[in-house]
Design a protein around this motif. Structure first.
Motif, PDB file in Angstrom:
ATOM      1  N   SER A 174      34.699  78.170  14.365  1.00  0.00           N
ATOM      2  CA  SER A 174      35.364  76.876  14.378  1.00  0.00           C
ATOM      3  C   SER A 174      36.879  76.947  14.535  1.00  0.00           C
ATOM      4  O   SER A 174      37.507  75.934  14.797  1.00  0.00           O
ATOM      5  CB  SER A 174      35.051  76.135  13.084  1.00  0.00           C
ATOM      6  OG  SER A 174      35.679  76.783  12.004  1.00  0.00           O
ATOM      7  N   GLU A 175      37.436  78.103  14.360  1.00  0.00           N
ATOM      8  CA  GLU A 175      38.895  78.180  14.381  1.00  0.00           C
ATOM      9  C   GLU A 175      39.414  78.079  15.797  1.00  0.00           C
ATOM     10  O   GLU A 175      39.864  79.054  16.387  1.00  0.00           O
ATOM     11  CB  GLU A 175      39.339  79.490  13.744  1.00  0.00           C
ATOM     12  CG  GLU A 175      39.297  79.471  12.236  1.00  0.00           C
ATOM     13  CD  GLU A 175      40.383  78.624  11.607  1.00  0.00           C
ATOM     14  OE1 GLU A 175      41.554  78.874  11.886  1.00  0.00           O
ATOM     15  OE2 GLU A 175      40.058  77.694  10.863  1.00  0.00           O
ATOM     16  N   PHE A 198      44.334  59.737  11.217  1.00  0.00           N
ATOM     17  CA  PHE A 198      43.962  59.420  12.595  1.00  0.00           C
ATOM     18  C   PHE A 198      42.449  59.287  12.696  1.00  0.00           C
ATOM     19  O   PHE A 198      41.718  60.116  12.153  1.00  0.00           O
ATOM     20  CB  PHE A 198      44.466  60.559  13.498  1.00  0.00           C
ATOM     21  CG  PHE A 198      44.213  60.351  14.968  1.00  0.00           C
ATOM     22  CD1 PHE A 198      45.042  59.526  15.720  1.00  0.00           C
ATOM     23  CD2 PHE A 198      43.167  60.992  15.606  1.00  0.00           C
ATOM     24  CE1 PHE A 198      44.817  59.335  17.072  1.00  0.00           C
ATOM     25  CE2 PHE A 198      42.934  60.817  16.965  1.00  0.00           C
ATOM     26  CZ  PHE A 198      43.774  59.988  17.700  1.00  0.00           C
ATOM     27  N   SER A 199      41.990  58.237  13.350  1.00  0.00           N
ATOM     28  CA  SER A 199      40.549  58.071  13.613  1.00  0.00           C
ATOM     29  C   SER A 199      40.329  58.247  15.096  1.00  0.00           C
ATOM     30  O   SER A 199      40.956  57.538  15.898  1.00  0.00           O
ATOM     31  CB  SER A 199      40.072  56.669  13.232  1.00  0.00           C
ATOM     32  OG  SER A 199      40.366  56.406  11.897  1.00  0.00           O
ATOM     33  N   ARG A 205      37.727  60.515  10.859  1.00  0.00           N
ATOM     34  CA  ARG A 205      39.096  60.486  10.349  1.00  0.00           C
ATOM     35  C   ARG A 205      39.588  61.888  10.040  1.00  0.00           C
ATOM     36  O   ARG A 205      38.871  62.672   9.418  1.00  0.00           O
ATOM     37  CB  ARG A 205      39.169  59.650   9.077  1.00  0.00           C
ATOM     38  CG  ARG A 205      38.918  58.200   9.335  1.00  0.00           C
ATOM     39  CD  ARG A 205      39.020  57.417   8.062  1.00  0.00           C
ATOM     40  NE  ARG A 205      38.715  56.023   8.302  1.00  0.00           N
ATOM     41  CZ  ARG A 205      38.736  55.097   7.357  1.00  0.00           C
ATOM     42  NH1 ARG A 205      39.037  55.438   6.133  1.00  0.00           N
ATOM     43  NH2 ARG A 205      38.455  53.853   7.647  1.00  0.00           N
ATOM     44  N   VAL A 206      40.793  62.182  10.482  1.00  0.00           N
ATOM     45  CA  VAL A 206      41.383  63.493  10.213  1.00  0.00           C
ATOM     46  C   VAL A 206      42.836  63.302   9.789  1.00  0.00           C
ATOM     47  O   VAL A 206      43.445  62.258  10.023  1.00  0.00           O
ATOM     48  CB  VAL A 206      41.322  64.431  11.449  1.00  0.00           C
ATOM     49  CG1 VAL A 206      39.899  64.747  11.809  1.00  0.00           C
ATOM     50  CG2 VAL A 206      42.064  63.833  12.624  1.00  0.00           C
ATOM     51  N   GLU A 207      43.371  64.344   9.170  1.00  0.00           N
ATOM     52  CA  GLU A 207      44.780  64.352   8.789  1.00  0.00           C
ATOM     53  C   GLU A 207      45.594  64.887   9.955  1.00  0.00           C
ATOM     54  O   GLU A 207      45.139  65.781  10.672  1.00  0.00           O
ATOM     55  CB  GLU A 207      44.996  65.279   7.591  1.00  0.00           C
ATOM     56  CG  GLU A 207      44.278  64.852   6.330  1.00  0.00           C
ATOM     57  CD  GLU A 207      45.014  63.769   5.588  1.00  0.00           C
ATOM     58  OE1 GLU A 207      46.221  63.586   5.876  1.00  0.00           O
ATOM     59  OE2 GLU A 207      44.388  63.083   4.767  1.00  0.00           O
ATOM     60  N   GLY A 208      46.775  64.357  10.132  1.00  0.00           N
ATOM     61  CA  GLY A 208      47.666  64.871  11.164  1.00  0.00           C
ATOM     62  C   GLY A 208      49.058  65.085  10.607  1.00  0.00           C
ATOM     63  O   GLY A 208      49.426  64.496   9.582  1.00  0.00           O
ATOM     64  N   ASP A 241      36.154  71.867  14.948  1.00  0.00           N
ATOM     65  CA  ASP A 241      35.177  72.657  14.204  1.00  0.00           C
ATOM     66  C   ASP A 241      34.115  73.218  15.155  1.00  0.00           C
ATOM     67  O   ASP A 241      34.233  73.096  16.376  1.00  0.00           O
ATOM     68  CB  ASP A 241      34.552  71.828  13.066  1.00  0.00           C
ATOM     69  CG  ASP A 241      33.700  70.679  13.574  1.00  0.00           C
ATOM     70  OD1 ASP A 241      33.386  70.638  14.791  1.00  0.00           O
ATOM     71  OD2 ASP A 241      33.336  69.817  12.762  1.00  0.00           O
ATOM     72  N   ALA A 242      33.092  73.813  14.566  1.00  0.00           N
ATOM     73  CA  ALA A 242      32.070  74.484  15.387  1.00  0.00           C
ATOM     74  C   ALA A 242      31.360  73.513  16.316  1.00  0.00           C
ATOM     75  O   ALA A 242      30.850  73.910  17.354  1.00  0.00           O
ATOM     76  CB  ALA A 242      31.063  75.167  14.465  1.00  0.00           C
ATOM     77  N   GLU A 243      31.319  72.246  15.931  1.00  0.00           N
ATOM     78  CA  GLU A 243      30.660  71.254  16.781  1.00  0.00           C
ATOM     79  C   GLU A 243      31.656  70.514  17.657  1.00  0.00           C
ATOM     80  O   GLU A 243      31.362  69.436  18.170  1.00  0.00           O
ATOM     81  CB  GLU A 243      29.866  70.285  15.904  1.00  0.00           C
ATOM     82  CG  GLU A 243      28.674  70.969  15.262  1.00  0.00           C
ATOM     83  CD  GLU A 243      28.081  70.164  14.126  1.00  0.00           C
ATOM     84  OE1 GLU A 243      28.354  68.965  14.028  1.00  0.00           O
ATOM     85  OE2 GLU A 243      27.359  70.764  13.323  1.00  0.00           O
ATOM     86  N   GLN A 244      32.845  71.103  17.783  1.00  0.00           N
ATOM     87  CA  GLN A 244      33.914  70.587  18.638  1.00  0.00           C
ATOM     88  C   GLN A 244      34.402  69.215  18.195  1.00  0.00           C
ATOM     89  O   GLN A 244      34.936  68.451  18.991  1.00  0.00           O
ATOM     90  CB  GLN A 244      33.472  70.563  20.103  1.00  0.00           C
ATOM     91  CG  GLN A 244      33.135  71.966  20.612  1.00  0.00           C
ATOM     92  CD  GLN A 244      32.893  71.992  22.103  1.00  0.00           C
ATOM     93  OE1 GLN A 244      32.401  71.046  22.689  1.00  0.00           O
ATOM     94  NE2 GLN A 244      33.266  73.096  22.727  1.00  0.00           N
ATOM     95  N   ARG A 245      34.215  68.914  16.922  1.00  0.00           N
ATOM     96  CA  ARG A 245      34.807  67.692  16.382  1.00  0.00           C
ATOM     97  C   ARG A 245      36.224  68.012  15.929  1.00  0.00           C
ATOM     98  O   ARG A 245      36.498  69.128  15.475  1.00  0.00           O
ATOM     99  CB  ARG A 245      33.990  67.175  15.196  1.00  0.00           C
ATOM    100  CG  ARG A 245      32.605  66.715  15.600  1.00  0.00           C
ATOM    101  CD  ARG A 245      31.795  66.348  14.398  1.00  0.00           C
ATOM    102  NE  ARG A 245      31.699  67.467  13.460  1.00  0.00           N
ATOM    103  CZ  ARG A 245      30.894  67.513  12.430  1.00  0.00           C
ATOM    104  NH1 ARG A 245      30.127  66.490  12.170  1.00  0.00           N
ATOM    105  NH2 ARG A 245      30.849  68.567  11.627  1.00  0.00           N
TER     106      ARG A 245
END
Lengths: 372, 154
Positions: A174-175, A198-199, A205-208, A241-245
């Motif tokens: 995932s890195e 950010f959505s 939702r993720v932190e930026g 991540d591993a699922e490209q999210r």
């Protein structure tokens, strides 16, 4: 500032070599002592990254930060093997509270490993820069050994080599950090810390974070917790991540608006931005951004009378349809994801016609031609 | 229509519908309906056969039965719209009954055959069929129901 604790027991070890110690052989097996050094390295790394996140204007941790968090082994208690550690002492003239950072790091590590034991992803709050250090911890544990990771409240989680394999898989696969663009909405902005929420198009939702202070005003004008927040395109460095999210946004270079709620046809175009692959009972591609922007620019050229009867929808292949049916005459503009555009006119009686459309102006002319 | 499809060989279990007045029910996904307008995107087939658009014959099933069967399979529908065999022919397509074919489990199943049409001709056909379906209006459910399965009365 609080006084340093008398002792610090963030780990308890059992099974394998540690059981041999508890049933008769006093002490801590020296070949396993490297794990204590790894824990210390992890604790300092996590504490330092947490400090940086809270102090985005500072490029480095305060003087003596690492030294104040160094640990010393003072005792090993019996039962299951519990190393008793003591935080290092040092210069008392410090500008931070080492015990507070130590406990926060301890808590963050316990939370991360608890997620791993539960076969989940690492919590988003866990510092990305500390992931590899986290992977190293526990590497010498044998299959029959178990390390209980204790958080400041005393709650523990059993970390094993099997759980660590899950972590290795997550980090190895995932890195992925990349430079590119992301489309979504900014829901919150902390100008002091230079962070934001950010959505993305899927609502994830993720932190930026960002470095340029010049971006604060630009990001602020698009920040809205409401569902009608403007969709923007971020040119940024982000991780997946591993699922490209999208996992997190490390830095932002630029921000551009895509569709605001009050844009012509804005409500429908925003809806299209929220469609994901599989929206049609498992079929249907998410509409291409290029097609959505094409319609946005076209709509900007229309009068309110022209806009009123228009309906907008997706195509299964990832394009966008703009249509109207007035007095029995259908006008259908289809923007393919590859940028090809056609307009079809179907009169109530007689022969329908199709024409290739070069640009928005061409499409406006095609629509105007319907009006006598 | 300016273009009619080239002859496409049918399976032995298939036949061309010839009663021009017969209506065929088309289930339309809610994303393809806004207000009273059915979008042309509603007349596209499945990923394995984009040019074969599923319908159900009105001589075999009612609009309600066609809707119920579709939604019972867990598929989403805003309702049943209707196209006549004649309208399909005018749009350059054929109406094919394939209910007797192996693997087809929908009673009265048929399809709008757009195979052999060029890409522009398919776009023309879809817009034409959407225009006709919109003019006729939704056939089931009636006013007051959206057609989503969650709105269905027990």
């Amino acid at each position: 500032m609080s006084e340093p604790p008398d002792d610090f027991k963030p780990l308890r070890l059992s099974g394998g070599r540690f059981d041999e110690a508890s049933v008769g052989t006093v002490g801590f097996p020296l070949e396993a002592i490297a794990e204590l050094a790894r824990y210390e390295r992890l604790l300092i790394k996590v504490a330092r990254e947490l400090w940086r996140k809270e102090n985005p204007h500072r490029t480095r941790a305060p003087k003596g930060f690492d030294e104040q968090l160094r640990l010393r082994l003072t005792t090993v208690t019996e039962g299951c093997v519990t190393p008793v550690l003591l935080r290092g002492q040092g210069d008392a003239d410090r500008l931070f509270d080492p015990d507070s950072w130590m406990h926060r790091a301890q808590s963050s590590i316990a939370e991360a490993l608890s997620a791993i034991v539960g076969e989940q992803q690492l919590p988003s709050a866990f510092p990305a820069a500390a992931r590899h250090t986290l992977v190293q911890f526990g590497s010498s544990l044998r299959p029959d050994e178990l390390c209980r990771i204790v958080d400041p409240s005393g709650t523990d989680v059993a970390y094993t080599q099997a759980a660590r394999h899950h972590l290795v898989g997550i980090v190895a696969s995932s890195e992925v950090t990349m430079d590119g663009t992301l489309v979504g909405r900014i829901g919150e902005l902390d100008a002091n810390r230079r962070t934001f929420r950010f959505s993305d198009r899927s609502g994830r939702r993720v932190e930026g974070s960002f470095r340029q202070t010049g971006l604060i005003a630009e990001l602020r004008q698009f920040t809205d917790r409401d569902a009608v927040a403007t969709f923007v395109r971020l040119t940024c460095r982000y991780s997946t991540d591993a699922e490209q999210r999208v996992e997190g946004i490390e830095d932002v270079e630029d921000v551009d608006p895509i569709v605001a709620a009050d844009d012509p046809l804005g409500s429908r175009l925003r809806h299209l931005l929220e469609l994901y692959d599989g929206w049609h009972d498992g079929d249907g591609l998410a509409p291409a951004l290029t097609a959505i922007e094409w319609v946005r620019d076209f709509a900007a050229e229309l009068t309110s009378e022209q806009l009123e009867p228009l309906v907008v929808g997706p195509t299964l292949e990832g394009g966008v349809l703009v249509e109207q049916q007035v007095a029995g005459t259908r006008w259908s503009l289809e923007i393919d994801p590859d940028g090809e555009v056609h307009a079809v006119t179907v009169p109530p009686e007689g022969t329908p016609a199709i024409e290739g459309i070069k640009d928005g102006e061409d499409a406006v002319s095609s629509l105007r031609a319907l009006t006598p | 229509m300016s273009e009619h499809q080239e002859d496409v060989e049918l399976e032995p279990c298939e036949f061309v519908l010839e009663d021009d007045a017969e209506r065929l029910w088309r289930q339309v996904h809610p994303e393809f309906v806004q207000g009273h307008v059915v979008l042309a995107g509603a007349f596209v087939g499945t990923p394995t056969a984009r040019s074969k658009v599923s319908t159900v014959r009105s001589s075999v099933r009612t609009a309600k039965q066609a809707f119920d069967h579709h939604t019972t399979l867990g598929l989403t529908s805003a309702g049943s719209w209707a196209i006549t065999v004649d309208e399909m022919n005018v749009a350059g397509c054929q109406a094919i009954d394939d209910a007797a074919c192996e693997g087809v489990e929908t009673p009265g199943h048929s399809y709008i055959d757009m195979r052999g049409l060029s890409k522009p001709a398919r776009k023309l056909a879809r817009a034409t069929l959407a225009q006709r379906a919109t003019q006729r209006g939704r056939q089931f459910p009636g006013v007051g129901l959206t057609g989503r399965s969650s709105d269905r009365r027990p």
